[in-house]
Scaffold this motif. Structure first.
Motif, mmCIF file in Angstrom:
data_model
loop_
_atom_site.group_PDB
_atom_site.id
_atom_site.type_symbol
_atom_site.label_atom_id
_atom_site.label_comp_id
_atom_site.label_asym_id
_atom_site.label_seq_id
_atom_site.Cartn_x
_atom_site.Cartn_y
_atom_site.Cartn_z
ATOM 1 N N UNK A 263 -5.672 0.641 -1.712
ATOM 2 C CA UNK A 263 -5.064 -0.685 -1.570
ATOM 3 C C UNK A 263 -6.105 -1.787 -1.735
ATOM 4 N N UNK A 264 -7.281 -1.579 -1.150
ATOM 5 C CA UNK A 264 -8.310 -2.620 -1.192
ATOM 6 C C UNK A 264 -8.964 -2.744 -2.563
ATOM 7 N N UNK A 265 -9.117 -1.627 -3.277
ATOM 8 C CA UNK A 265 -9.819 -1.690 -4.564
ATOM 9 C C UNK A 265 -8.883 -1.955 -5.738
ATOM 10 N N UNK A 266 -7.630 -1.490 -5.648
ATOM 11 C CA UNK A 266 -6.680 -1.704 -6.742
ATOM 12 C C UNK A 266 -5.856 -2.966 -6.556
ATOM 13 N N UNK A 267 -5.742 -3.431 -5.327
ATOM 14 C CA UNK A 267 -4.896 -4.585 -5.051
ATOM 15 C C UNK A 267 -3.453 -4.210 -4.795
ATOM 16 N N UNK A 268 -3.117 -2.937 -4.866
ATOM 17 C CA UNK A 268 -1.772 -2.450 -4.555
ATOM 18 C C UNK A 268 -1.866 -0.969 -4.205
ATOM 19 N N UNK A 269 -0.819 -0.438 -3.627
ATOM 20 C CA UNK A 269 -0.775 0.992 -3.290
ATOM 21 C C UNK A 269 0.089 1.693 -4.330
ATOM 22 N N UNK A 270 -0.518 2.530 -5.184
ATOM 23 C CA UNK A 270 0.276 3.225 -6.195
ATOM 24 C C UNK A 270 1.153 4.309 -5.575
ATOM 25 N N UNK A 271 2.086 4.810 -6.360
ATOM 26 C CA UNK A 271 2.891 5.941 -5.915
ATOM 27 C C UNK A 271 1.993 7.150 -5.669
ATOM 28 N N UNK A 272 2.514 8.081 -4.880
ATOM 29 C CA UNK A 272 1.767 9.316 -4.660
ATOM 30 C C UNK A 272 1.288 9.458 -3.233
ATOM 31 N N UNK A 273 1.038 10.693 -2.836
ATOM 32 C CA UNK A 273 0.586 11.011 -1.495
ATOM 33 C C UNK A 273 -0.575 11.982 -1.565
ATOM 34 N N UNK A 274 -1.269 12.122 -0.442
ATOM 35 C CA UNK A 274 -2.317 13.127 -0.303
ATOM 36 C C UNK A 274 -1.797 14.224 0.613
ATOM 37 N N UNK A 275 -1.856 15.448 0.159
ATOM 38 C CA UNK A 275 -1.437 16.595 0.962
ATOM 39 C C UNK A 275 -2.682 17.344 1.436
#
Length: 410
Positions: A263-275
């Motif tokens: 969020x901080x480096x891209x300016x938004x939260x992309x789709x996808x999760x971490x499992x």
């Protein structure tokens, strides 16, 4: 001729002191101090920090809390068998491991523990103060390297163990580092006390693998104006962390820091999760895989995949040693509050500062130079306003002021 004064020693009090990371920290510190191995992975041993006035590795004294009773020499043997420690090293530093093990006190709350939260905090505080006093230490830094715990349940719920330890550190007058995603000083009860403590603190959640790459790749996509549509990841790991993160609540606490970096480096939260998958057979080793979908010129869709395979303890241990030394020096110079310039080491850093790894490194180096300027001041060298040294000799802030942002400690 008068005899030279002994160098002041610094305590490192480890929460989770018999775990894999802590054992690797103690073993590695002894090995590097004795010249048995180079300080690979230790940023504070690079030329940029030569004049920062940091405590020597040979001047660090270890102790800690743990609920386990496996002695450190035995734990080191297990890590050797698993390929984490090189053959013969645990034997070469047995004396140092045994010395640290003698300074480990029972943690808590353990199953069946009937002590109140106040009793536990008081006991932990006494242990830390006693350790500092008996060894004649200049100061002690408390570092949490225990397994990840689930997030607390909100108002009225019992304080998490990590917060009990954080409060004990504050009441013992010790700077504090949270290398885990656990709540620790972030709990409102501890945060209020920390604000009035006059102590520096840093955290949280050490950045050792997958998120380290994210802190590099995120700025790359942003700087090249490439739109990231989705960023998914998987972690396979064993050992204590694998077992702890099998709990969905603990995994959620871990993943929050990973999302913050994007969020901080891209300016938004992309789709996808971490499992996060627990694979006990992997032991202390982990594999992290990322799948990044992004758009290029004219909407051309492209993919980047990364695979990171590493030994968690060997990645974390040099960072813990760096943080203990930097935080001890910050305390010595009179810095207080969250040390934002140490964000280089964390997924979810306290205080203000950049999110990209390159900018975080630059802030860290400036912070180290600021710490060194107090050495020059103590030696009577010229310290004009251009050096950024405060009136009390602290690097860029007056003693007693907060050091929230990296710019505050230049």
């Amino acid at each position: 001729m008068s005899a030279s004064l002994p160098r002041p020693r610094v305590g490192v009090w480890l929460i989770g002191a018999r775990g894999s990371v802590a054992t690797t920290v103690v073993t590695g510190c002894a090995a590097v101090a004795a010249g048995l191995h180079p300080p690979t992975g230790m940023v504070t041993e690079t030329p940029a920090f030569t004049d920062s006035g940091l405590p020597a590795l040979s001047d660090l004294v270890f102790g800690g809390h743990d609920t386990l009773d496996c002695p450190l020499p035995k734990r080191a043997e297990t890590l050797t068998a698993g390929g984490v420690l090189p053959p013969g090293l645990a034997t070469a530093v047995t004396a140092e491991l045994a010395a640290a093990d003698r300074e480990i006190r029972p943690g808590g709350p353990a199953p069946g523990d009937t002590r109140s939260e106040a009793d536990l905090i008081a006991a932990f505080t006494h242990d830390i103060r006693d350790f500092t006093h008996r060894h004649g230490l200049q100061r002690t830094v408390v570092v949490n390297v225990a397994s990840t715990e689930p997030a607390s349940q909100g108002p009225g719920a019992p304080l998490p163990a990590s917060t009990l330890y954080a409060l004990a550190a504050l009441r013992a007058g010790c700077p504090y580092v949270n290398f885990t995603p656990s709540e620790g000083m972030h709990h409102p009860v501890a945060a209020r006390e920390a604000e009035h403590s006059g102590l520096p603190h840093a955290g949280r959640d050490g950045k050792t693998g997958q998120t380290l790459l994210r802190a590099v790749l995120g700025p790359m996509f942003a700087q090249r104006a490439l739109h990231v549509r989705a960023w998914s990841g998987t972690n396979l790991l064993g050992g204590g962390d694998g077992a702890a993160l099998a709990d969905p609540a603990a995994a959620a606490a871990k993943n929050a820091g990973k999302e913050r970096v994007l969020a901080d480096t891209l300016g938004h939260v992309p789709e996808g999760e971490v499992h996060i998958d627990d694979v006990p057979a992997l032991g202390d080793w982990k594999t992290a895989w990322d799948h990044i979908a992004f758009d290029g010129f004219l909407g051309t869709r492209m993919i980047l995949q990364t695979i990171w395979q590493g030994c968690d303890s060997a990645l974390a241990a040099p960072l813990v040693l760096d943080l203990a030394r930097l935080t001890a020096r910050a305390h010595e110079t009179g810095l207080t509050g969250p040390l934002g310039a140490l964000g280089f080491y964390f997924k979810d850093p306290v205080g203000e500062g950049p999110s990209g790894l390159s900018e975080q490194y630059e802030a860290l180096v400036r912070f180290g130079r600021g710490l060194g300027r107090t050495v020059e001041a103590d030696l009577g060298t010229e310290a004009g306003s251009s050096t950024g040294v405060g009136a009390e000799g602290s690097p860029g802030v007056e003693a007693g002021e907060r050091a929230d942002a990296s710019e505050d400690v230049l």
